[in-house]
Design an enzyme around this catalytic site. Structure first.
Site, PDB file in Angstrom:
ATOM      1  N   ARG A  48     -12.109  -8.891 -25.391  1.00  0.00           N
ATOM      2  CA  ARG A  48     -11.118  -9.179 -26.441  1.00  0.00           C
ATOM      3  C   ARG A  48      -9.741  -9.395 -25.832  1.00  0.00           C
ATOM      4  NH1 ARG A  48     -11.653  -4.397 -30.588  1.00  0.00           N
ATOM      5  NH2 ARG A  48     -10.110  -5.609 -31.775  1.00  0.00           N
TER       6      ARG A  48
ATOM      7  N   CYS B 262      -3.413  13.182 -19.752  1.00  0.00           N
ATOM      8  CA  CYS B 262      -3.139  14.340 -18.889  1.00  0.00           C
ATOM      9  C   CYS B 262      -1.637  14.637 -18.774  1.00  0.00           C
ATOM     10  CB  CYS B 262      -3.747  14.112 -17.507  1.00  0.00           C
ATOM     11  SG  CYS B 262      -3.108  12.635 -16.682  1.00  0.00           S
TER      12      CYS B 262
ATOM     13  N   HIS C 272      -2.129   0.483 -35.119  1.00  0.00           N
ATOM     14  CA  HIS C 272      -3.380   0.765 -34.395  1.00  0.00           C
ATOM     15  C   HIS C 272      -3.280   0.492 -32.897  1.00  0.00           C
ATOM     16  CE1 HIS C 272      -5.609   0.189 -38.477  1.00  0.00           C
ATOM     17  NE2 HIS C 272      -4.967   1.320 -38.429  1.00  0.00           N
TER      18      HIS C 272
ATOM     19  N   TYR D 195     -13.502  -4.413 -24.794  1.00  0.00           N
ATOM     20  CA  TYR D 195     -12.048  -4.574 -24.877  1.00  0.00           C
ATOM     21  C   TYR D 195     -11.535  -5.569 -23.840  1.00  0.00           C
ATOM     22  CZ  TYR D 195     -11.478  -1.293 -28.631  1.00  0.00           C
ATOM     23  OH  TYR D 195     -11.533  -0.727 -29.882  1.00  0.00           O
TER      24      TYR D 195
ATOM     25  N   GLN E  42      -2.015  -3.964 -38.584  1.00  0.00           N
ATOM     26  CA  GLN E  42      -3.203  -3.251 -38.110  1.00  0.00           C
ATOM     27  C   GLN E  42      -3.733  -3.918 -36.842  1.00  0.00           C
ATOM     28  OE1 GLN E  42      -5.955  -2.418 -41.706  1.00  0.00           O
ATOM     29  NE2 GLN E  42      -4.441  -3.864 -42.492  1.00  0.00           N
TER      30      GLN E  42
ATOM     31  N   GLY F 225      -4.053 -11.095 -45.035  1.00  0.00           N
ATOM     32  CA  GLY F 225      -5.236 -11.061 -44.183  1.00  0.00           C
ATOM     33  C   GLY F 225      -5.832  -9.708 -43.918  1.00  0.00           C
TER      34      GLY F 225
ATOM     35  N   CYS G 290      -8.090   7.519 -14.041  1.00  0.00           N
ATOM     36  CA  CYS G 290      -6.670   7.888 -14.091  1.00  0.00           C
ATOM     37  C   CYS G 290      -6.225   8.326 -12.699  1.00  0.00           C
ATOM     38  CB  CYS G 290      -6.461   9.032 -15.085  1.00  0.00           C
ATOM     39  SG  CYS G 290      -4.800   9.752 -15.007  1.00  0.00           S
TER      40      CYS G 290
HETATM   41  C1  BV8 Z   1      -8.259   8.638 -39.164  1.00  0.00           C
HETATM   42  C2  BV8 Z   1      -7.901  -0.575 -33.574  1.00  0.00           C
HETATM   43  C3  BV8 Z   1      -8.426  10.891 -39.228  1.00  0.00           C
HETATM   44  C4  BV8 Z   1      -9.061  -0.673 -32.630  1.00  0.00           C
HETATM   45  C5  BV8 Z   1      -8.723  -0.003 -35.833  1.00  0.00           C
HETATM   46  C6  BV8 Z   1     -10.470   7.921 -46.400  1.00  0.00           C
HETATM   47  C7  BV8 Z   1     -11.531   7.365 -47.042  1.00  0.00           C
HETATM   48  C8  BV8 Z   1     -12.571   6.796 -46.275  1.00  0.00           C
HETATM   49  C9  BV8 Z   1     -12.547   6.756 -44.886  1.00  0.00           C
HETATM   50  C10 BV8 Z   1     -11.478   7.288 -44.250  1.00  0.00           C
HETATM   51  C11 BV8 Z   1     -10.450   7.885 -45.002  1.00  0.00           C
HETATM   52  N1  BV8 Z   1      -9.551   8.331 -44.114  1.00  0.00           N
HETATM   53  C12 BV8 Z   1      -9.975   8.052 -42.848  1.00  0.00           C
HETATM   54  C13 BV8 Z   1     -11.149   7.420 -42.920  1.00  0.00           C
HETATM   55  C14 BV8 Z   1     -11.918   6.968 -41.786  1.00  0.00           C
HETATM   56  C15 BV8 Z   1     -11.463   5.618 -41.192  1.00  0.00           C
HETATM   57  C16 BV8 Z   1     -11.600   4.516 -42.209  1.00  0.00           C
HETATM   58  O1  BV8 Z   1     -10.660   4.105 -42.842  1.00  0.00           O
HETATM   59  N2  BV8 Z   1     -12.841   4.023 -42.289  1.00  0.00           N
HETATM   60  C17 BV8 Z   1     -13.082   2.853 -43.191  1.00  0.00           C
HETATM   61  C18 BV8 Z   1     -14.075   1.949 -42.494  1.00  0.00           C
HETATM   62  C19 BV8 Z   1     -13.567   3.318 -44.525  1.00  0.00           C
HETATM   63  N3  BV8 Z   1     -10.080   5.704 -40.714  1.00  0.00           N
HETATM   64  C20 BV8 Z   1      -9.907   6.205 -39.464  1.00  0.00           C
HETATM   65  O2  BV8 Z   1     -10.801   6.605 -38.757  1.00  0.00           O
HETATM   66  C21 BV8 Z   1      -8.461   6.257 -38.988  1.00  0.00           C
HETATM   67  N4  BV8 Z   1      -8.228   7.539 -38.398  1.00  0.00           N
HETATM   68  O3  BV8 Z   1      -8.388   8.611 -40.363  1.00  0.00           O
HETATM   69  O4  BV8 Z   1      -8.140   9.758 -38.446  1.00  0.00           O
HETATM   70  C22 BV8 Z   1      -7.614  11.907 -38.734  1.00  0.00           C
HETATM   71  C23 BV8 Z   1      -6.562  12.253 -39.506  1.00  0.00           C
HETATM   72  C24 BV8 Z   1      -5.827  13.336 -39.111  1.00  0.00           C
HETATM   73  C25 BV8 Z   1      -6.204  14.007 -37.933  1.00  0.00           C
HETATM   74  C26 BV8 Z   1      -7.250  13.573 -37.150  1.00  0.00           C
HETATM   75  C27 BV8 Z   1      -7.975  12.459 -37.538  1.00  0.00           C
HETATM   76  C28 BV8 Z   1      -8.217   5.225 -37.844  1.00  0.00           C
HETATM   77  C29 BV8 Z   1      -8.344   3.846 -38.389  1.00  0.00           C
HETATM   78  C30 BV8 Z   1      -7.953   2.819 -37.287  1.00  0.00           C
HETATM   79  C31 BV8 Z   1      -9.146   2.362 -36.479  1.00  0.00           C
HETATM   80  N5  BV8 Z   1      -8.769   1.289 -35.544  1.00  0.00           N
HETATM   81  N6  BV8 Z   1      -8.306  -0.964 -34.943  1.00  0.00           N
HETATM   82  C32 BV8 Z   1      -9.591  -2.086 -32.500  1.00  0.00           C
HETATM   83  O5  BV8 Z   1      -9.048  -3.002 -33.139  1.00  0.00           O
HETATM   84  O6  BV8 Z   1     -10.560  -2.233 -31.739  1.00  0.00           O
HETATM   85  S1  BV8 Z   1      -9.188  -0.498 -37.433  1.00  0.00           S
HETATM   86  C33 BV8 Z   1      -9.486  -2.221 -37.317  1.00  0.00           C
HETATM   87  O7  BV8 Z   1     -10.349  -2.510 -38.393  1.00  0.00           O
HETATM   88  C34 BV8 Z   1      -8.290  -3.112 -37.531  1.00  0.00           C
HETATM   89  O8  BV8 Z   1      -7.135  -2.628 -36.886  1.00  0.00           O
HETATM   90  C35 BV8 Z   1      -8.159  -3.108 -39.051  1.00  0.00           C
HETATM   91  O9  BV8 Z   1      -7.456  -1.963 -39.497  1.00  0.00           O
HETATM   92  C36 BV8 Z   1      -9.598  -2.968 -39.484  1.00  0.00           C
HETATM   93  C37 BV8 Z   1     -10.128  -4.298 -39.905  1.00  0.00           C
HETATM   94  O10 BV8 Z   1      -9.605  -4.508 -41.195  1.00  0.00           O
HETATM   95  P1  BV8 Z   1      -8.748  -5.865 -41.484  1.00  0.00           P
HETATM   96  O11 BV8 Z   1      -7.672  -6.003 -40.490  1.00  0.00           O
HETATM   97  O12 BV8 Z   1      -8.412  -5.821 -42.910  1.00  0.00           O
HETATM   98  O13 BV8 Z   1      -9.804  -7.018 -41.145  1.00  0.00           O
HETATM   99  P2  BV8 Z   1     -11.160  -7.375 -41.880  1.00  0.00           P
HETATM  100  O14 BV8 Z   1     -11.933  -8.165 -40.900  1.00  0.00           O
HETATM  101  O15 BV8 Z   1     -11.761  -6.171 -42.503  1.00  0.00           O
HETATM  102  O16 BV8 Z   1     -10.684  -8.335 -43.095  1.00  0.00           O
HETATM  103  C38 BV8 Z   1     -10.042  -9.553 -42.791  1.00  0.00           C
HETATM  104  C39 BV8 Z   1      -9.548 -10.083 -44.130  1.00  0.00           C
HETATM  105  O17 BV8 Z   1      -8.811 -11.277 -43.852  1.00  0.00           O
HETATM  106  C40 BV8 Z   1     -10.666 -10.442 -45.090  1.00  0.00           C
HETATM  107  O18 BV8 Z   1     -10.356  -9.935 -46.383  1.00  0.00           O
HETATM  108  C41 BV8 Z   1     -10.665 -11.983 -45.097  1.00  0.00           C
HETATM  109  O19 BV8 Z   1     -10.987 -12.513 -46.380  1.00  0.00           O
HETATM  110  C42 BV8 Z   1      -9.217 -12.279 -44.764  1.00  0.00           C
HETATM  111  N7  BV8 Z   1      -9.002 -13.576 -44.070  1.00  0.00           N
HETATM  112  C43 BV8 Z   1      -9.858 -14.239 -43.259  1.00  0.00           C
HETATM  113  N8  BV8 Z   1      -9.259 -15.388 -42.795  1.00  0.00           N
HETATM  114  C44 BV8 Z   1      -7.996 -15.408 -43.328  1.00  0.00           C
HETATM  115  C45 BV8 Z   1      -7.829 -14.241 -44.131  1.00  0.00           C
HETATM  116  N9  BV8 Z   1      -6.688 -13.965 -44.792  1.00  0.00           N
HETATM  117  C46 BV8 Z   1      -5.660 -14.880 -44.677  1.00  0.00           C
HETATM  118  N10 BV8 Z   1      -5.750 -16.013 -43.905  1.00  0.00           N
HETATM  119  C47 BV8 Z   1      -6.888 -16.315 -43.233  1.00  0.00           C
HETATM  120  N11 BV8 Z   1      -6.955 -17.427 -42.495  1.00  0.00           N
END
Ligand code: BV8
Length: 256
Positions: free
Chosen positions: A72, A133, A121, A69, A103, A196, A156
């Site tokens: 980043r 805490c 996020h 982090y 996101q 995106g 902390c």
């Molecule tokens: C939770 C912060 C539960 C940290 C992030 C249901 C089904 C399946 C799985 C789950 C479900 N419900 C929950 C889950 C689990 C999980 C999940 O979704 N897993 C996925 C992998 C299947 N979700 C969680 O764990 C969430 N929490 O559900 O808690 C709960 C509920 C109640 C009580 C207790 C617990 C938490 C999710 C958040 C995690 N944190 N980020 C950090 O950044 O370090 S997620 C992080 O990854 C990002 O924030 C973002 O959300 C994700 C990446 O996705 P994108 O942003 O879409 O980026 P990606 O690289 O994938 O794609 C980029 C796109 O851009 C591409 O399509 C590309 O073609 C395009 N692109 C490229 N260049 C360009 C462009 N577009 C336009 N212009 C360009 N130039």
């Protein structure tokens, strides 16, 4: 990009009374921020971001996750918003309502001038106590802390637990207020501009379905590639957002 699609996007946007813009890592790609799809580079190449961005990874190796982090955070501190971010900010002067749901944790929408941004996020520039805490979030200003950076995360000042970035890790609950408002504005969106995102991570990826199901919202997807939302999309602008969104703004001004 065929102009008919740009004019079609401009026509729908110009008529919007309740626009929601949902963004992911792709909107920041042209600013030099790697997406989650982009393989990590350098000493991070061996890691999967979805494995590093978890409480389990932090508990197993706090220094590794902290250093990731810090890397980043340093990268984000050196980049600027791109033309895609500025185009989204410009929509606010042209339409009655524009809410950005992001996101991304890089703060580039706010830096570009978007005033109503829901950060689902969290924010990489903020830090909190790992034990929360004093309630979630127990925010901590790490600039006020003295610690051996090479040793990993600081502690902390209230309870001595580790300090962590104020971001949402996989398996963690999203901030309730942000999620509730995102669900509410999405259900009332007459147009949703999706920029995106691969549309895979939940619950963020539910927002376009809510716009379509609860309000018959018109979905415009800006992404050079297909993504998980493609099946429900009304208009796909398959180009980089930094290139295509300024063209859409120009078409809106000429056809308004
Ligand atoms: C939770 C912060 C539960 C940290 C992030 C249901 C089904 C399946 C799985 C789950 C479900 N419900 C929950 C889950 C689990 C999980 C999940 O979704 N897993 C996925 C992998 C299947 N979700 C969680 O764990 C969430 N929490 O559900 O808690 C709960 C509920 C109640 C009580 C207790 C617990 C938490 C999710 C958040 C995690 N944190 N980020 C950090 O950044 O370090 S997620 C992080 O990854 C990002 O924030 C973002 O959300 C994700 C990446 O996705 P994108 O942003 O879409 O980026 P990606 O690289 O994938 O794609 C980029 C796109 O851009 C591409 O399509 C590309 O073609 C395009 N692109 C490229 N260049 C360009 C462009 N577009 C336009 N212009 C360009 N130039």
């Amino acid at each position: 990009m065929d102009n008919a699609k740009i004019r079609e996007a401009a026509r729908h946007l110009n008529q919007s009374q309740s626009l929601v813009v949902l963004t992911g890592a792709g909107v920041s790609a042209e600013s030099g921020v790697p997406t989650f799809r982009d393989a990590l580079t350098g000493l991070w190449a061996q890691f999967d971001p979805q494995q590093l961005a978890t409480p389990a990874a932090f508990e197993a190796n706090p220094k590794l996750v902290w250093d990731w982090y810090e890397y980043r955070r340093d990268l984000v501190s050196k980049v600027k918003p791109n033309a895609g971010h500025y185009a989204i900010a410009e929509l606010e002067d042209m339409l009655p309502q524009v809410v950005v749901i992001t996101q991304n944790i890089d703060g580039l929408h706010q830096a570009a001038g978007s005033s109503d941004v829901i950060t689902l996020h969290g924010d990489i520039t903020r830090h909190k106590c790992y034990a929360n805490c004093k309630g979630d979030p127990t925010l901590i200003d790490i600039r006020k802390l003295k610690w051996g950076h090479e040793a990993g995360p600081p502690h902390c000042p209230y309870c001595d637990a580790f300090v962590r970035p104020d971001v949402v890790w996989f398996t963690e609950r999203l901030p309730v207020d942000a999620l509730d408002r995102a669900f509410a504005v999405s259900a009332k969106a007459d147009v949703m501009l999706i920029v995106g995102t691969s549309g895979v991570v939940q619950p963020a990826a539910q927002m376009p379905y809510r716009a379509k199901r609860f309000n018959g919202g018109y979905l415009i997807d800006v992404n050079p590639d297909q993504d998980a939302l493609t099946p429900i999309i009304d208009l796909h602008l398959d180009a980089p957002s930094g290139e295509i969104l300024p063209q859409v703004i120009r078409a809106m001004r000429t056809s308004a």
